[in-house]
Motif scaffolding. Structure first.
Motif, short mmCIF file in Angstrom:
data_model
loop_
_atom_site.label_atom_id
_atom_site.label_comp_id
_atom_site.label_asym_id
_atom_site.label_seq_id
_atom_site.Cartn_x
_atom_site.Cartn_y
_atom_site.Cartn_z
N TRP A 14 0.84 -1.21 0.00
CA TRP A 14 0.00 0.00 0.00
C TRP A 14 0.87 1.26 0.00
O TRP A 14 0.60 2.22 -0.73
CB TRP A 14 -0.91 -0.03 1.22
N LYS A 30 1.18 4.38 -2.80
CA LYS A 30 1.01 5.79 -2.45
C LYS A 30 2.28 6.58 -2.78
O LYS A 30 2.21 7.73 -3.24
CB LYS A 30 0.68 5.95 -0.97
N LYS A 63 -8.69 8.49 -4.65
CA LYS A 63 -7.70 7.41 -4.67
C LYS A 63 -6.66 7.63 -3.57
O LYS A 63 -6.27 6.67 -2.88
CB LYS A 63 -7.02 7.33 -6.03
N ASP A 92 -8.18 6.70 -0.31
CA ASP A 92 -8.73 5.33 -0.26
C ASP A 92 -10.25 5.31 -0.13
O ASP A 92 -10.82 4.45 0.56
CB ASP A 92 -8.12 4.53 0.89
N SER A 142 -12.27 2.03 -1.12
CA SER A 142 -11.21 1.06 -1.36
C SER A 142 -11.28 -0.06 -0.32
O SER A 142 -11.61 0.16 0.84
CB SER A 142 -9.84 1.75 -1.28
N ARG A 157 -7.35 0.03 3.10
CA ARG A 157 -7.16 1.36 3.66
C ARG A 157 -6.21 1.26 4.85
O ARG A 157 -6.40 0.43 5.73
CB ARG A 157 -8.50 1.96 4.09
#
Length: 222
Positions: free
Chosen positions: A61, A65, A87, A90, A93, A96
């Motif tokens: 993740w 990012k 996006k 999140d 999503s 997260r």
């Protein structure tokens, strides 16, 4: 003599039974100790695997990012910019990561490391400590980068909105220019009167356009 012999046999049987019972108790104790040891080892192994799996997810993740922040895409228009904001945060999503999730995985790591200090830990604990340090460094670095990128996206969203509004105003102006730039002066009185009404309508409309332009200027000055 027969009674004495029977007493000796009974005593021998008692000793044999006691010996078997002691052997049984020792075997049971050994089994219990071994079971407890295996259970403890399996619990520690499960804890380490759970930590590693969660750490791998969070690292993946973070990489996503970091890539997003490094690219610094501000969107081609307002809608695109809004999607980038969602996006980054999140929105909708399945994956997260926030401070609560980070605190939870660090608590897992601390528990594993505490087990090692108490003498019941695994050799994997050193890897846990290293992974924890890497996660902490990457998380802290990402916070600064994502905050700055989020601010740039917010600014871009305002600019995209301004551009969209000014484009709409310009389109309306061009639409009215077609009327006033016409060289048609009418062929008779009826035509002239109709043209006068059209021009008057444009003049009235332009008052509203002027207000929109003033509003745009206020926004641009900000």
């Amino acid at each position: 003599e027969e009674q004495e012999e029977g007493s000796k046999i009974s005593e021998a049987r008692r000793e044999e039974v006691n010996s078997n019972l002691n052997t049984l108790v020792k075997a049971w104790q050994a089994l219990q100790h071994r079971s407890n040891s295996i259970s403890k080892g399996l619990e520690e192994a499960r804890g380490i695997l759970e930590f590693q799996n969660e750490a791998d997810k969070i690292e993946s993740w973070i990489r996503d990012k970091e890539l997003m922040v490094s690219q610094g895409d501000l969107g081609k228009d307002y809608e695109h910019c809004l999607e980038l904001q969602k996006k980054l945060d999140d929105v909708n999503s399945d994956m997260r990561v926030d401070k609560t999730r980070i605190d939870a995985i660090f608590a897992m790591a601390d528990k594993l490391l505490a087990a090692e200090k108490s003498g019941s830990g695994s050799a994997e604990a050193s890897r846990v400590a290293a992974k924890q340090a890497v996660l902490l460094a990457k998380w802290n670095e990402l916070q600064g980068g994502s905050a700055a990128y989020r601010e740039r996206l917010n600014t871009a969203a305002h600019i995209h909105t301004f551009q969209r509004d000014t484009d709409e105003t310009l389109a309306r102006i061009k639409e009215k220019l077609v009327i006033v730039e016409s060289s048609d002066m009418g062929k008779d009185l009826k035509d002239v009167e109709q043209l006068i009404k059209k021009v008057e309508t444009v003049v009235e409309y332009m008052a509203g356009i002027q207000k929109r332009i003033q509003d745009h200027k206020v926004v641009s000055d900000q």
